[in-house]
Design an enzyme around this catalytic site. Structure first.
Site, PDB file in Angstrom:
ATOM      1  CB  SER A   1     -50.175  37.736 -14.373  1.00  0.00           C
ATOM      2  OG  SER A   1     -51.014  38.706 -14.892  1.00  0.00           O
TER       3      SER A   1
ATOM      4  CG  ASP B   1     -53.864  41.131  -7.712  1.00  0.00           C
ATOM      5  OD1 ASP B   1     -53.863  42.145  -8.457  1.00  0.00           O
ATOM      6  OD2 ASP B   1     -53.419  40.027  -8.074  1.00  0.00           O
TER       7      ASP B   1
ATOM      8  CG  HIS C   1     -51.088  41.364 -10.634  1.00  0.00           C
ATOM      9  ND1 HIS C   1     -52.090  40.444 -10.391  1.00  0.00           N
ATOM     10  CD2 HIS C   1     -50.648  41.118 -11.883  1.00  0.00           C
ATOM     11  CE1 HIS C   1     -52.253  39.692 -11.469  1.00  0.00           C
ATOM     12  NE2 HIS C   1     -51.385  40.081 -12.388  1.00  0.00           N
TER      13      HIS C   1
END
Lengths: 394, 262
Positions: free
Chosen positions: B94, B216, B244
């Site tokens: 991320s 995602d 995610h």
């Protein structure tokens, strides 16, 4: 008997089951009603599809990972979005069902409507934020205040130091004036003595005239020096020194008037003294006061009009007035007449130091009396009033 | 305060080469628990918490320093220098994908290979670029985060403590939750979701693998493709995982693609 099917479908909370792949596999009627959707609309979707955008992000960054890590996640605040776009604030509990070897079988989510509670919690957060801001504001205010107090204090100390320095300079200056005054008097006394000796010898007419002028000049110089010394004394805070004694003032006043008549032979000076009883005063100082008032009247009064001095005792009070004619004293100037170094206008070069009326008023004060002025088109009148007897209460 | 303590760094494994795992927004190094152990045989595995997260030193949180991703990248560089890491592998999830890219730009010798899981150089749409979110939605998120901090530190703790089925999780997660300072979480969310590192990508010369999940919502596939296209040595693998956090939802697949890549 309880109907379990109905208990599930029409429960007071929303039920949602997700397969291992996160897809919605079962949903109850209650939740369908909230979302204004049929169950077949919802089956096959993912949980985050039912959420607001922030809810989606939160689901992905917090909800899903933590659910996976600990197997459940309780009391999560989320916003569902109905098919008509309406937000439904809920609290969600979720629980994973796992196989014996720890693999995820499915996830159950229970949703409770929490509009009021969520609103209340939001208000709490807002209130906390407001309180923190108020605290910060207060702190800033306090710091500002402390700084200003410090600055004020520093400024005050600075001013006080400046004031003390100025006071010291003023004290030295007055001391210098006092010493100078004393030291000037001695040689002046020798000159006066010399003039007296010379005036007793035979002289030419011219010498007589010059000697008379010199005498008058030395007297004037004495009077200036005395004013200066009195002023220095007053400024040092000592006040005019007076020696009070029971005095018949009439001869004293007549002598002052005589001196003025002989030194100003061209001027008309009228006098009227009604003093049937003695007065408690310092005669030399009263003579000085009257002399200053008369000198003032001769200098500023109209030269072709008489000046008049009247002294009388009425009741317990002694009153001495000195009047002259001439241009009246403007009102604003009257207020400042008795201040030291006050000199009316720039025209007169021979007025002296501007201390005469100031010292006269100080003499009046040291006799528990006062000096007043009244001036109009008709005349200018200075009035000195004091208690005739020191035994009389003020 | 040493960097090691500040970032709650833990080093495991026997390999010569280092593999650094960096967690994303919302969690801490715990999110690698299903992935990292698989590399301990061949690598020196380094796990850490970003300052303000997990069991990092909250006192070290400087709002100024961490108002940009470069502040977090500075931490990574400091930490790797301390551990004398050279030509290692950086695995960033991320927002940490971009933090790793910034770190390797600053100190190219640290990592020869990058694995970026669910990266996004910019979350907010900009002209033709589709990040997936509007500015208003990100502002909404920041307020939304407040709604969930009420329950967290106070109510969650005792419940987790009382979880008898998985006792091994309790203590560290309680700690982790209790240390989630709402203001820091909000600030981290802001710096994460308002960052724009698109122009840094072409400068990254390390070999880079972009790991993209099929579905995602935070970093969509087209964003992953964008990252690959702008990286000089980028390749993209789309794995069959949803959400995610494939580190948790599909750890085996993540391990597989990383092993293949390195």
């Amino acid at each position: 008997m309880e109907d379990l099917e109905d208990l599930y479908e029409n429960a007071s909370c929303g039920y949602l089951s997700l397969g291992a792949d996160g897809v919605i596999v079962k949903v109850n009627k209650t939740l369908c009603n909230w979302l204004n959707a049929d169950s077949y609309d919802l089956l096959g979707k993912r949980f985050h599809d039912l959420l607001s955008v922030p809810g989606k992000i939160f689901h992905e960054t917090h909800f899903a990972p933590l659910l996976r890590m600990q197997g459940y996640f309780n009391e999560v605040a989320l916003d569902l979005v109905s098919s008509t776009g309406e937000y439904i604030p809920v609290l969600a509990n979720a629980l994973e069902r796992q196989s014996e070897d720890g693999n995820l079988l499915f996830t159950r989510v229970t949703l409770f409507q929490a509009t009021g509670r969520r609103k209340y919690e939001r208000e709490l957060v807002d209130a906390r934020r407001a309180a923190e801001k108020a605290k910060q504001d207060l702190q800033a205010l306090n710091e500002g205040l402390a700084r200003r107090v410090t600055e004020g204090l520093v400024e005050r100390i600075r001013l006080q130091r400046g004031l003390l320095a100025e006071q010291e300079v003023a004290r030295l200056r007055e001391q210098f004036v006092a010493i100078l005054g004393h030291d000037l008097r001695n040689p002046l006394a020798s000159i006066v003595g010399g003039l007296n000796i010379l005036s007793k010898e035979s002289q030419t007419e011219k010498a007589k005239r010059v000697l008379a002028l010199m005498s008058s000049s030395t007297e004037r110089m004495f009077s200036l020096i005395n004013d200066m010394l009195d002023f220095a004394r007053l400024k040092s805070g000592a006040g005019i020194d007076v020696e009070i004694s029971r005095t018949d003032l009439k001869p004293t006043l007549e002598q002052v008037v005589e001196e003025f008549r002989s030194s100003h032979p061209t001027r008309a000076i009228a006098s009227d003294f009604e003093l049937p009883s003695p007065v408690d005063c310092d005669p030399a100082r009263i003579a000085q006061l009257v002399s200053n008032l008369m000198g003032n009247a001769l200098t500023h009064g109209a030269g072709n009009k008489p000046i008049k001095i009247v002294a009388c005792i009425s009741g317990d009070e002694l009153t001495i007035t000195v009047r002259n004619h001439g241009v009246p004293i403007p009102k604003d100037i009257q207020d400042r007449l008795f201040q030291p170094f006050f000199r009316a206008g720039a025209s007169s070069g021979n007025q002296g130091l501007g201390l005469g009326l100031y010292i006269a008023s100080e003499i009046a004060r040291s006799h528990r009396g006062y000096l007043e002025v009244r001036s109009d088109q008709e005349e200018t009148k200075f009035t000195f009033t004091m208690p005739a007897s020191s035994a009389t209460p003020d | 305060m040493s960097v090691i303590k500040r970032n709650n760094v833990s080093v495991r494994g026997d390999g010569d080469r280092a593999m650094v795992f960096a967690h994303g927004f919302g969690c801490d190094q715990n999110m690698w628990r299903l992935v990292a152990p698989a590399f301990e045989q061949d690598f020196r595995v380094v796990l850490f918490d970003h300052v303000g997260c997990g069991q990092s030193d909250l006192a070290a949180y400087d709002p100024e320093r961490y108002s940009q991703l470069s502040g977090y990248a500075d931490d990574v560089v400091e930490m790797c220098r301390e551990l004398k890491i050279s030509k290692g592998v950086f695995v960033g999830h991320s927002v940490s994908a971009m933090i790793g890219a910034l770190a390797v730009l600053q100190a190219p010798d640290l990592f020869s290979d990058l694995v970026l899981i669910g990266p996004s150089p910019r979350y907010i749409d900009d002209g033709d670029y589709v990040g997936g979110f509007s500015e208003g939605q990100i502002e909404e998120l920041l307020d939304f985060l407040d709604d969930n901090h009420m329950g967290w530190s106070a109510a969650m703790g005792p419940v987790i403590m009382g979880n008898p089925e998985r006792p091994e999780l309790s203590a560290e997660l309680v700690d982790s939750f209790c240390r989630t300072d709402p203001d820091i979480a909000r600030a981290f969310a802001r710096v994460t979701f308002t960052s724009d590192n698109r122009d840094d990508l072409p400068k990254v010369t390390a070999r880079t693998l972009v790991v993209q999940c099929k579905e995602d919502v935070i970093a969509q596939q087209r964003v992953g493709e964008y990252v690959r296209d702008r990286l000089p040595k980028g390749e993209l693998i789309v794995i069959d995982a949803t959400g995610h956090c494939p580190n948790l939802s599909a750890p085996d697949k993540v391990i597989e693609v990383i092993k293949e890549f390195v």
